[in-house]
Motif scaffolding. Structure first.
Motif, PDB file in Angstrom:
ATOM      1  N   SER A 104      32.526  55.192  54.679  1.00 13.65           N
ATOM      2  CA  SER A 104      32.583  53.770  54.305  1.00 13.65           C
ATOM      3  C   SER A 104      33.201  52.995  55.695  1.00 13.65           C
ATOM      4  O   SER A 104      32.800  51.738  55.716  1.00 13.65           O
ATOM      5  CB  SER A 104      33.366  53.644  53.088  1.00 13.65           C
ATOM      6  N   ASN A 105      33.860  53.508  56.369  1.00 14.63           N
ATOM      7  CA  ASN A 105      34.205  52.796  57.649  1.00 14.63           C
ATOM      8  C   ASN A 105      32.929  52.162  58.565  1.00 14.63           C
ATOM      9  O   ASN A 105      33.242  51.091  59.215  1.00 14.63           O
ATOM     10  CB  ASN A 105      34.981  53.587  58.776  1.00 14.63           C
ATOM     11  N   GLU A 106      31.848  52.769  58.183  1.00 15.59           N
ATOM     12  CA  GLU A 106      30.838  52.195  58.986  1.00 15.59           C
ATOM     13  C   GLU A 106      30.224  50.894  58.600  1.00 15.59           C
ATOM     14  O   GLU A 106      29.838  50.003  59.384  1.00 15.59           O
ATOM     15  CB  GLU A 106      29.381  53.165  58.974  1.00 15.59           C
ATOM     16  N   TRP A 107      30.596  50.513  57.285  1.00  8.51           N
ATOM     17  CA  TRP A 107      30.046  49.190  56.831  1.00  8.51           C
ATOM     18  C   TRP A 107      31.147  48.151  56.241  1.00  8.51           C
ATOM     19  O   TRP A 107      31.017  47.115  55.927  1.00  8.51           O
ATOM     20  CB  TRP A 107      29.154  49.238  55.700  1.00  8.51           C
ATOM     21  N   GLN A 108      32.526  48.795  56.182  1.00  7.76           N
ATOM     22  CA  GLN A 108      33.711  48.108  55.768  1.00  7.76           C
ATOM     23  C   GLN A 108      33.969  46.975  56.832  1.00  7.76           C
ATOM     24  O   GLN A 108      35.004  46.342  56.412  1.00  7.76           O
ATOM     25  CB  GLN A 108      34.830  49.017  55.235  1.00  7.76           C
ATOM     26  N   GLY A 109      33.459  46.795  57.893  1.00 10.90           N
ATOM     27  CA  GLY A 109      33.806  45.658  58.874  1.00 10.90           C
ATOM     28  C   GLY A 109      32.763  44.555  59.065  1.00 10.90           C
ATOM     29  O   GLY A 109      32.871  43.691  59.906  1.00 10.90           O
ATOM     30  N   ARG A 110      31.892  44.308  57.879  1.00 13.40           N
ATOM     31  CA  ARG A 110      30.968  43.205  57.605  1.00 13.40           C
ATOM     32  C   ARG A 110      31.611  41.990  58.122  1.00 13.40           C
ATOM     33  O   ARG A 110      31.129  41.163  58.620  1.00 13.40           O
ATOM     34  CB  ARG A 110      30.293  43.283  56.585  1.00 13.40           C
ATOM     35  N   ARG A 111      32.751  41.676  57.271  1.00 17.93           N
ATOM     36  CA  ARG A 111      33.515  40.477  57.499  1.00 17.93           C
ATOM     37  C   ARG A 111      34.751  40.605  58.275  1.00 17.93           C
ATOM     38  O   ARG A 111      34.635  39.437  59.044  1.00 17.93           O
ATOM     39  CB  ARG A 111      33.925  39.978  55.990  1.00 17.93           C
ATOM     40  N   SER A 112      35.371  41.577  58.383  1.00 22.84           N
ATOM     41  CA  SER A 112      36.518  41.688  59.327  1.00 22.84           C
ATOM     42  C   SER A 112      36.355  41.960  60.662  1.00 22.84           C
ATOM     43  O   SER A 112      37.176  41.764  61.666  1.00 22.84           O
ATOM     44  CB  SER A 112      37.462  42.224  58.538  1.00 22.84           C
ATOM     45  N   PHE A 113      35.275  42.725  61.053  1.00 20.31           N
ATOM     46  CA  PHE A 113      35.004  43.079  62.331  1.00 20.31           C
ATOM     47  C   PHE A 113      33.612  42.937  62.866  1.00 20.31           C
ATOM     48  O   PHE A 113      32.792  43.981  63.635  1.00 20.31           O
ATOM     49  CB  PHE A 113      35.343  44.586  62.528  1.00 20.31           C
ATOM     50  N   GLY A 114      32.734  41.809  62.572  1.00 23.42           N
ATOM     51  CA  GLY A 114      31.850  41.623  63.186  1.00 23.42           C
ATOM     52  C   GLY A 114      30.359  42.555  62.782  1.00 23.42           C
ATOM     53  O   GLY A 114      29.565  42.961  63.536  1.00 23.42           O
ATOM     54  N   SER A 115      30.558  43.352  61.883  1.00 24.77           N
ATOM     55  CA  SER A 115      29.391  44.053  61.092  1.00 24.77           C
ATOM     56  C   SER A 115      29.473  45.608  61.855  1.00 24.77           C
ATOM     57  O   SER A 115      28.781  46.157  61.514  1.00 24.77           O
ATOM     58  CB  SER A 115      28.199  43.565  61.173  1.00 24.77           C
ATOM     59  N   LYS A 116      30.572  45.904  62.586  1.00 17.52           N
ATOM     60  CA  LYS A 116      30.748  47.005  63.314  1.00 17.52           C
ATOM     61  C   LYS A 116      31.437  47.842  62.546  1.00 17.52           C
ATOM     62  O   LYS A 116      32.387  47.408  61.825  1.00 17.52           O
ATOM     63  CB  LYS A 116      31.369  46.469  64.640  1.00 17.52           C
ATOM     64  N   SER A 117      31.358  49.188  62.975  1.00 13.01           N
ATOM     65  CA  SER A 117      32.094  50.376  62.510  1.00 13.01           C
ATOM     66  C   SER A 117      33.585  49.968  62.481  1.00 13.01           C
ATOM     67  O   SER A 117      34.057  49.391  63.781  1.00 13.01           O
ATOM     68  CB  SER A 117      31.621  51.558  62.963  1.00 13.01           C
ATOM     69  N   LEU A 118      34.545  50.195  61.565  1.00 15.33           N
ATOM     70  CA  LEU A 118      35.819  49.859  61.889  1.00 15.33           C
ATOM     71  C   LEU A 118      36.790  50.845  62.959  1.00 15.33           C
ATOM     72  O   LEU A 118      37.731  50.411  63.448  1.00 15.33           O
ATOM     73  CB  LEU A 118      36.653  49.921  60.467  1.00 15.33           C
TER      74      LEU A 118
END
Length: 342
Positions: free
Chosen positions: A124-138
């Motif tokens: 889930s780290n692959e998509w949990q940065g949509r808002r907080s990390f520019g849609s990149k993997s965390l």
């Protein structure tokens, strides 16, 4: 005439009372049936060897459920899993500045402690940065820009160095394709603790570049491994878990049981949410699980505590992060000292 009227009224009230009682009984029976036959509790998958897990007999499942009656979903539905139920008290966040926190730590006799770090490598780290990390993997590694895990590790090192009895840190990963929800792995290649927080940062960065993320998310193996470390050293440890989201449904019970079991050891657990969340279940772990001997689990989000003020992990935001990180530790350590844990 009056006597007959009173008999009629009495009989009607009895009928009404019995109807209410039967209705309540019916609701309770339905809730218990829902508990026993809820599919999320028994979702199973093949073991590593490829064989199917051994199924419990119905009577075994019933006995286990009766033993753990204080965690029944029915009690939550009926409002009996409030944090103050059965004597459990969640620790209040009562310190408004670092000076008050440090004074409280001195009063309970806590000067130094050891740290264990858990790192979430679930898919889930692959998509949990949509808002907080520019849609990149965390876990995305790029030059000149830290990912959320690197930022959190940097902040932890800056905040905790002064409180650690030894600068060594056990850094353990979980949720990758090799360990899934069953084991953990050391981020340092030789299996030893990292020498200091700079070593943690370097080892994490190396692992993040090559790890294959999987899951599902469970804290149980990490907590159990931490208890082994604590039992071997016989001293107070702080387990810090960096995670991107809530525990998977079918791993909730194992994680809850591990948190409850940890209250027999001098271990405090702080879980820091990185990424977008959601965080509902982690907040419930923080305030509920009333069969715990004491409140040993604290959760907070990384981004609100570090981006509210400018300056990265330094200055005012440094104090804010430290305050959240150690907010419940003085009360946790006081309980441990009073009950002979350390």
């Amino acid at each position: 005439m009056m006597i007959r009227l009173m008999e009629f009224v009495f009989s009607e009230s009895v009928v009404f009372t019995m109807s209410v009682v039967l209705y309540i009984v019916a609701v309770v029976v339905i809730l218990i049936a829902f508990h026993f036959f809820s599919p999320e509790e028994e979702a199973s998958r093949p073991t590593r060897s490829g064989s199917s897990p051994t199924k419990e007999l119905p009577i075994q499942a019933m006995v286990k459920t009766l033993i753990s009656w204080r965690q029944w979903p029915i009690l939550h539905t009926l409002g009996l899993r409030h944090p103050n139920f059965l004597g459990f008290r969640s620790i209040e966040e009562k310190y408004s500045n670092v000076d008050d926190l440090q004074s409280a730590m001195r009063r309970v006799g806590l000067e130094r402690f050891q740290v264990i770090l858990g790192l979430d490598f679930t898919a889930s780290n692959e998509w949990q940065g949509r808002r907080s990390f520019g849609s990149k993997s965390l876990h995305h590694i790029q030059p000149k820009t830290q990912n959320p895990y690197q930022k959190a590790i940097t902040a932890l090192g800056e905040c905790l160095r002064a409180y650690m009895a030894s600068q060594q840190v056990y850094a353990l990963g979980f949720g990758d394709v090799k360990t899934t929800d069953e084991e953990v792995f050391c981020v340092k290649p030789d299996g030893l603790p990292c020498e200091d927080w700079d070593d943690v940062y370097q080892c994490y960065t190396s692992v993040a570049r090559q790890v294959t993320m999987s899951g599902p998310t469970s804290f149980a193996p990490l907590i159990e491994r931490s208890l082994q470390i604590v039992e071997a050293t016989k001293c107070f440890h702080l387990l810090v878990i960096l995670t991107d989201g809530s525990v998977a449904k079918r791993q909730e019970r194992a994680t809850a049981n591990a948190i409850i079991r940890a209250t027999d050891f001098p271990l405090a657990i702080v879980t820091i949410g990185v990424g977008d969340g959601p965080w509902l279940r982690l907040r419930e772990f923080d305030s509920q699980l009333p069969t715990r001997k004491f409140d040993n689990f604290h959760f907070f989000e990384f981004h609100p505590s570090t981006t509210r003020l400018k300056g990265g992990a330094g200055g005012a935001s440094h104090d804010e992060f430290l305050l959240q990180l150690l907010m419940e530790v003085p009360d946790q350590y006081r309980f441990m000292r009073e009950h002979g844990y350390c």
